[in-house]
Design a protein around this motif. Structure first.
Motif, mmCIF file in Angstrom:
data_model
loop_
_atom_site.group_PDB
_atom_site.id
_atom_site.type_symbol
_atom_site.label_atom_id
_atom_site.label_comp_id
_atom_site.label_asym_id
_atom_site.label_seq_id
_atom_site.Cartn_x
_atom_site.Cartn_y
_atom_site.Cartn_z
ATOM 1 N N HIS A 157 0.805 -1.215 0.000
ATOM 2 C CA HIS A 157 0.000 0.000 0.000
ATOM 3 C C HIS A 157 0.843 1.272 0.000
ATOM 4 C CE1 HIS A 157 -3.545 -2.345 0.613
ATOM 5 N NE2 HIS A 157 -3.258 -2.696 1.860
ATOM 6 N N SER A 162 -7.877 2.528 2.846
ATOM 7 C CA SER A 162 -8.292 1.583 3.888
ATOM 8 C C SER A 162 -7.689 1.884 5.249
ATOM 9 C CB SER A 162 -7.892 0.158 3.491
ATOM 10 O OG SER A 162 -6.483 -0.022 3.584
ATOM 11 N N ASN A 199 -16.814 3.805 -6.620
ATOM 12 C CA ASN A 199 -15.946 3.483 -7.743
ATOM 13 C C ASN A 199 -15.486 4.787 -8.390
ATOM 14 O OD1 ASN A 199 -14.857 2.754 -10.264
ATOM 15 N ND2 ASN A 199 -16.234 1.012 -10.478
ATOM 16 N N THR A 219 -16.386 -0.864 3.265
ATOM 17 C CA THR A 219 -15.177 -1.554 3.712
ATOM 18 C C THR A 219 -14.807 -1.138 5.136
ATOM 19 O OG1 THR A 219 -12.892 -2.115 3.096
ATOM 20 C CG2 THR A 219 -13.543 0.173 2.837
ATOM 21 N N LYS A 269 -0.124 -6.130 -4.705
ATOM 22 C CA LYS A 269 -1.508 -5.682 -4.864
ATOM 23 C C LYS A 269 -1.788 -4.543 -3.900
ATOM 24 C CE LYS A 269 -3.399 -9.156 -1.636
ATOM 25 N NZ LYS A 269 -4.179 -8.321 -0.712
ATOM 26 N N GLY A 270 -2.907 -3.860 -4.134
ATOM 27 C CA GLY A 270 -3.324 -2.801 -3.222
ATOM 28 C C GLY A 270 -2.561 -1.506 -3.378
ATOM 29 N N VAL A 323 -8.886 2.496 -3.791
ATOM 30 C CA VAL A 323 -9.770 1.330 -3.656
ATOM 31 C C VAL A 323 -9.168 0.292 -2.718
ATOM 32 C CG1 VAL A 323 -10.874 1.598 -5.904
ATOM 33 C CG2 VAL A 323 -8.765 0.254 -5.734
ATOM 34 N N GLU A 324 -10.049 -0.427 -2.024
ATOM 35 C CA GLU A 324 -9.634 -1.591 -1.243
ATOM 36 C C GLU A 324 -9.396 -2.743 -2.207
ATOM 37 O OE1 GLU A 324 -8.060 -3.164 0.980
ATOM 38 O OE2 GLU A 324 -9.311 -2.555 2.674
ATOM 39 N N MET A 325 -8.472 -3.637 -1.871
ATOM 40 C CA MET A 325 -8.174 -4.768 -2.755
ATOM 41 C C MET A 325 -7.742 -5.953 -1.926
ATOM 42 S SD MET A 325 -5.713 -4.789 -6.116
ATOM 43 C CE MET A 325 -5.408 -6.295 -7.055
ATOM 44 N N ASP A 337 -9.544 -5.427 -7.470
ATOM 45 C CA ASP A 337 -10.446 -4.806 -6.505
ATOM 46 C C ASP A 337 -11.861 -5.322 -6.742
ATOM 47 O OD1 ASP A 337 -12.255 -2.739 -8.003
ATOM 48 O OD2 ASP A 337 -10.263 -2.412 -8.848
ATOM 49 N N CYS A 385 -13.923 -2.591 -13.225
ATOM 50 C CA CYS A 385 -12.846 -2.837 -12.272
ATOM 51 C C CYS A 385 -11.839 -1.699 -12.378
ATOM 52 C CB CYS A 385 -12.181 -4.171 -12.583
ATOM 53 S SG CYS A 385 -10.819 -4.584 -11.485
ATOM 54 N N SER A 397 -8.588 -1.630 -10.473
ATOM 55 C CA SER A 397 -7.188 -2.028 -10.310
ATOM 56 C C SER A 397 -7.062 -3.545 -10.367
ATOM 57 C CB SER A 397 -6.650 -1.507 -8.968
ATOM 58 O OG SER A 397 -5.312 -1.897 -8.779
#
Length: 225
Positions: A55, A61, A82, A92, A123-124, A129-131, A137, A143, A145
Motif C-alpha cells: 500500500h 483503507s 468506484n 469496507t 496488490k493494493g 480502492v480496497e483490494m 479490486d 474494475c 485495479s
C-alpha cells in the motif's frame, strides 16, 4: 484427477504486518503456518506465487487517513465509490496502517522459503480502492485495479489453484473466490490459513460452497497428484 492437471500454488500475504509479534494487523497464529507453507513450496507446482499487500501511505483503507470520529481501526467502516463509476459503491472496514511500501511490515516473513517462489505479485497499490483479492479490486463496472496474477496463471495454462496464507476471512477468501471466477478449479488448504475473526468462517465456507471452492486438508489426495 482430470486428464489435464497443471496446478499453481498461491500464498497470500505472508507478511510481517499480518503476523505476531510486531505486525500492526497481526493475525493470531499467523506465523504458525509457515512450516506447512514451506512444505507446500517443496512440491512441484507448475507455478508458485507469493502475493503482497503493497500500500501507499495514503491508502483509503487506513483509518489514519480519515477524520474522527469515523477513523477507528477495526471498528469504523466507510463507503467507497468506484472512482470510474460513482454509482457503484463498496463498504469496507478501516484498518491500522499496514504493509506500507518500503517498510519492514510489507516484507514477506524471513522464515518463508522465498527461494522456492517463482513469482511475487504485489496488490493494493491504488490508493483509491480496497483490494483484498490478489486478482483485482471488488468493483465490476468497471474494475479499477488489477494485478498481473490472472494473466500469469492463464498464460501458464494453469488448471487448478491451491490457495493458502493470510488472512482466511479476507485476502485468502477473496483471492479464492476470484480464482474460481477466473475459471480455475480452486482449493483452499484450510490448515495453511488463519483468520482475523475465526467466528466469521461459517459464512466464508458458505460462500465457498456457492462458488465451487473446496476447502481441503494438508493430506488431501489432490496434493499428491
Amino acid at each position: 484427477m482430470s486428464s489435464r492437471f497443471k496446478p499453481a500454488l498461491v500464498l497470500v500475504d505472508v507478511q510481517e504486518d499480518f503476523c505476531p509479534p510486531n505486525g500492526s494487523l497481526a493475525v493470531q497464529g499467523g506465523r504458525d503456518i509457515v512450516p506447512l507453507l514451506n512444505e507446500l513450496l517443496d512440491r512441484p507446482f507448475a507455478i508458485k506465487v507469493a502475493t503482497k499487500d503493497f500500500h501507499p501511505p495514503d491508502h483509503i483503507s487506513f483509518a489514519s487517513n480519515h477524520d474522527a470520529p469515523n477513523n477507528k481501526p477495526f471498528e469504523s467502516t466507510i463507503t467507497i465509490a468506484n472512482p470510474l463509476n460513482p454509482s457503484e459503491t463498496q463498504e469496507t472496514r478501516l484498518w491500522p496502517d499496514h504493509c506500507v511500501q518500503g517498510t519492514k511490515g510489507a516484507e514477506l516473513l524471513p522464515e518463508l522459503n522465498v527461494t522456492k517462489v517463482h513469482e511475487i505479485v504485489e496488490k493494493g497499490q491504488d490508493t483509491r480502492v480496497e483490494m483484498y483479492s490478489a486478482f483485482a479490486d471488488p468493483f465490476k463496472s468497471p474494475c479499477v485495479s488489477k494485478s498481473r496474477l490472472a494473466k500469469l496463471l492463464h498464460d501458464a495454462e494453469i488448471t487448478d489453484v491451491f490457495v493458502a496464507g493470510l488472512a482466511a476471512d479476507y485476502c485468502v477468501r477473496y483471492t479464492a473466490l476470484d480464482a474460481a471466477r477466473e475459471g480455475f478449479k480452486t482449493r483452499v488448504i484450510g490448515e495453511a490459513t488463519r483468520a482475523v475473526d475465526p467466528s466469521s468462517m461459517d459464512s466464508v465456507l458458505k460462500e465457498y460452497d456457492e462458488a465451487g471452492v473446496t476447502v481441503i486438508e494438508k493430506d488431501d489426495e489432490s496434493l499428491s497428484w
